[in-house]
Design a protein around this motif. Structure first.
Motif, PDB file in Angstrom:
ATOM      1  N   TYR A   1       0.808  -1.217   0.000  1.00 27.30           N
ATOM      2  CA  TYR A   1       0.000   0.000   0.000  1.00 27.30           C
ATOM      3  C   TYR A   1       0.844   1.271   0.000  1.00 27.30           C
ATOM      4  CZ  TYR A   1      -4.265  -2.630   0.121  1.00 27.30           C
ATOM      5  OH  TYR A   1      -5.290  -3.478  -0.217  1.00 27.30           O
ATOM      6  N   SER A   2       1.986   1.240   0.640  1.00 33.12           N
ATOM      7  CA  SER A   2       2.857   2.405   0.644  1.00 33.12           C
ATOM      8  C   SER A   2       3.383   2.676  -0.769  1.00 33.12           C
ATOM      9  CB  SER A   2       4.022   2.167   1.611  1.00 33.12           C
ATOM     10  OG  SER A   2       4.880   3.262   1.644  1.00 33.12           O
ATOM     11  N   TYR A   3       3.764   1.633  -1.479  1.00 32.17           N
ATOM     12  CA  TYR A   3       4.248   1.840  -2.852  1.00 32.17           C
ATOM     13  C   TYR A   3       3.111   2.297  -3.765  1.00 32.17           C
ATOM     14  CZ  TYR A   3       7.035   1.563  -7.000  1.00 32.17           C
ATOM     15  OH  TYR A   3       7.702   1.908  -8.144  1.00 32.17           O
ATOM     16  N   GLU A   4       1.927   1.751  -3.547  1.00 30.89           N
ATOM     17  CA  GLU A   4       0.753   2.215  -4.306  1.00 30.89           C
ATOM     18  C   GLU A   4       0.592   3.720  -4.159  1.00 30.89           C
ATOM     19  OE1 GLU A   4      -2.220   0.837  -6.064  1.00 30.89           O
ATOM     20  OE2 GLU A   4      -0.644  -0.609  -6.506  1.00 30.89           O
ATOM     21  N   TYR A   5       0.801   4.206  -2.954  1.00 30.14           N
ATOM     22  CA  TYR A   5       0.604   5.619  -2.667  1.00 30.14           C
ATOM     23  C   TYR A   5       1.742   6.483  -3.215  1.00 30.14           C
ATOM     24  CZ  TYR A   5      -0.211   9.926  -0.081  1.00 30.14           C
ATOM     25  OH  TYR A   5      -0.423  11.234   0.250  1.00 30.14           O
ATOM     26  N   PHE A   6       2.987   6.078  -2.980  1.00 26.37           N
ATOM     27  CA  PHE A   6       4.134   6.929  -3.288  1.00 26.37           C
ATOM     28  C   PHE A   6       4.686   6.801  -4.697  1.00 26.37           C
ATOM     29  CE2 PHE A   6       4.533   6.836   1.398  1.00 26.37           C
ATOM     30  CZ  PHE A   6       4.503   8.206   1.616  1.00 26.37           C
ATOM     31  N   GLN A   7       4.349   5.758  -5.437  1.00 24.84           N
ATOM     32  CA  GLN A   7       5.004   5.525  -6.727  1.00 24.84           C
ATOM     33  C   GLN A   7       4.837   6.670  -7.721  1.00 24.84           C
ATOM     34  OE1 GLN A   7       3.599   2.120  -8.905  1.00 24.84           O
ATOM     35  NE2 GLN A   7       1.475   2.508  -8.339  1.00 24.84           N
ATOM     36  N   ASP A   8       3.741   7.361  -7.687  1.00 24.84           N
ATOM     37  CA  ASP A   8       3.527   8.464  -8.624  1.00 24.84           C
ATOM     38  C   ASP A   8       3.982   9.818  -8.066  1.00 24.84           C
ATOM     39  OD1 ASP A   8       2.410   6.756 -10.531  1.00 24.84           O
ATOM     40  OD2 ASP A   8       0.411   6.969  -9.656  1.00 24.84           O
ATOM     41  N   TRP A   9       4.399   9.858  -6.823  1.00 22.70           N
ATOM     42  CA  TRP A   9       4.773  11.110  -6.178  1.00 22.70           C
ATOM     43  C   TRP A   9       6.265  11.383  -6.241  1.00 22.70           C
ATOM     44  CZ3 TRP A   9       1.845  13.809  -1.979  1.00 22.70           C
ATOM     45  CH2 TRP A   9       0.477  13.607  -2.097  1.00 22.70           C
TER      46      TRP A   9
ATOM     47  N   ALA B   1      10.208   6.537  -4.076  1.00 23.29           N
ATOM     48  CA  ALA B   1       9.142   5.668  -3.560  1.00 23.29           C
ATOM     49  C   ALA B   1       9.684   4.331  -3.041  1.00 23.29           C
ATOM     50  CB  ALA B   1       8.068   5.447  -4.617  1.00 23.29           C
TER      51      ALA B   1
ATOM     52  N   THR C   1       9.019   3.452   0.793  1.00 22.23           N
ATOM     53  CA  THR C   1       8.206   2.251   0.974  1.00 22.23           C
ATOM     54  C   THR C   1       8.927   1.214   1.823  1.00 22.23           C
ATOM     55  OG1 THR C   1       7.019   2.586  -1.093  1.00 22.23           O
ATOM     56  CG2 THR C   1       7.164   0.324  -0.293  1.00 22.23           C
TER      57      THR C   1
ATOM     58  N   SER D   1       9.390   2.301   5.478  1.00 19.80           N
ATOM     59  CA  SER D   1       8.124   2.155   6.209  1.00 19.80           C
ATOM     60  C   SER D   1       7.801   0.691   6.493  1.00 19.80           C
ATOM     61  CB  SER D   1       6.975   2.779   5.410  1.00 19.80           C
ATOM     62  OG  SER D   1       7.219   4.131   5.158  1.00 19.80           O
TER      63      SER D   1
END
Length: 177
Positions: free
Chosen positions: A92-100, A104, A108, A111
């Motif tokens: 879920y952390s990579y899902e969130y940060f990959q586009d930011w 990432a 990720t 965390s």
């Protein structure tokens, strides 16, 4: 996200084997809490192949199982819980940060390792509290001793994964999905 195919499963197996070997060589330090570098390698696998959540959790369970086999843990079975928690956070952390951010993988893995390590300590605290107290005198000393190990492992794992993701992107056309 497509189902894990045999090539992806092979990649996960190789990564878990590499992490297990590295952790095996760290385990003779005879710490109450062995730094879990297997987490770095299952995070790398999750980041590279982008499995479905249930597959990511399976990867975390496999990583936890492999950690159980390495001597030196105060409660080997806690690795099953901590590996699963780490894989959940990784997914879920990579899902969130990959586009930011291009960092990432670093964020990720840091965390996921923190959650995995803290989960391990929490589970061990519940089941072997007496052993912890007998070795450290009080719970605060235990936390002060092992929090730096968890944070240090999180930093190490994060750097390993960030560098390997960059390398994977350069060596193959396969960087993170």
């Amino acid at each position: 996200m497509v189902p894990v195919n045999s090539r992806d499963a092979g990649l996960i197996a190789v990564l878990l084997a590499a992490g297990t070997l590295l952790q095996y060589f760290i385990s003779p330090l005879s710490l109450l809490l062995t730094p879990d570098v297997i987490t770095a390698f299952f995070c790398l696998g999750i980041i590279l192949i982008r499995p479905k959540i249930h597959e990511a959790l399976g990867i975390g369970i496999a990583g936890g199982f492999l950690s159980m086999l390495i001597p030196g843990s105060i409660l080997p079975s806690a690795n099953l819980v901590s590996g699963t928690a780490g894989a959940f956070v990784c997914y879920y952390s990579y899902e969130y940060f990959q586009d930011w951010t291009d960092l990432a993988p670093l964020v990720t893995t840091f965390s996921a390792t923190l959650v995995s390590g803290c989960t391990f300590v929490a589970v061990a605290s519940v089941f072997v509290f007496g052993t912890i107290i007998s070795r450290f005198g009080d719970y605060g000393t235990f936390v002060v001793t092992y929090l730096p190990i968890i944070i240090g492992t999180a930093v190490l794992n994060a750097v390993i994964v960030q560098l390997l993701v960059l390398l994977a992107g350069r060596v193959t056309a396969r960087g993170p999905a």
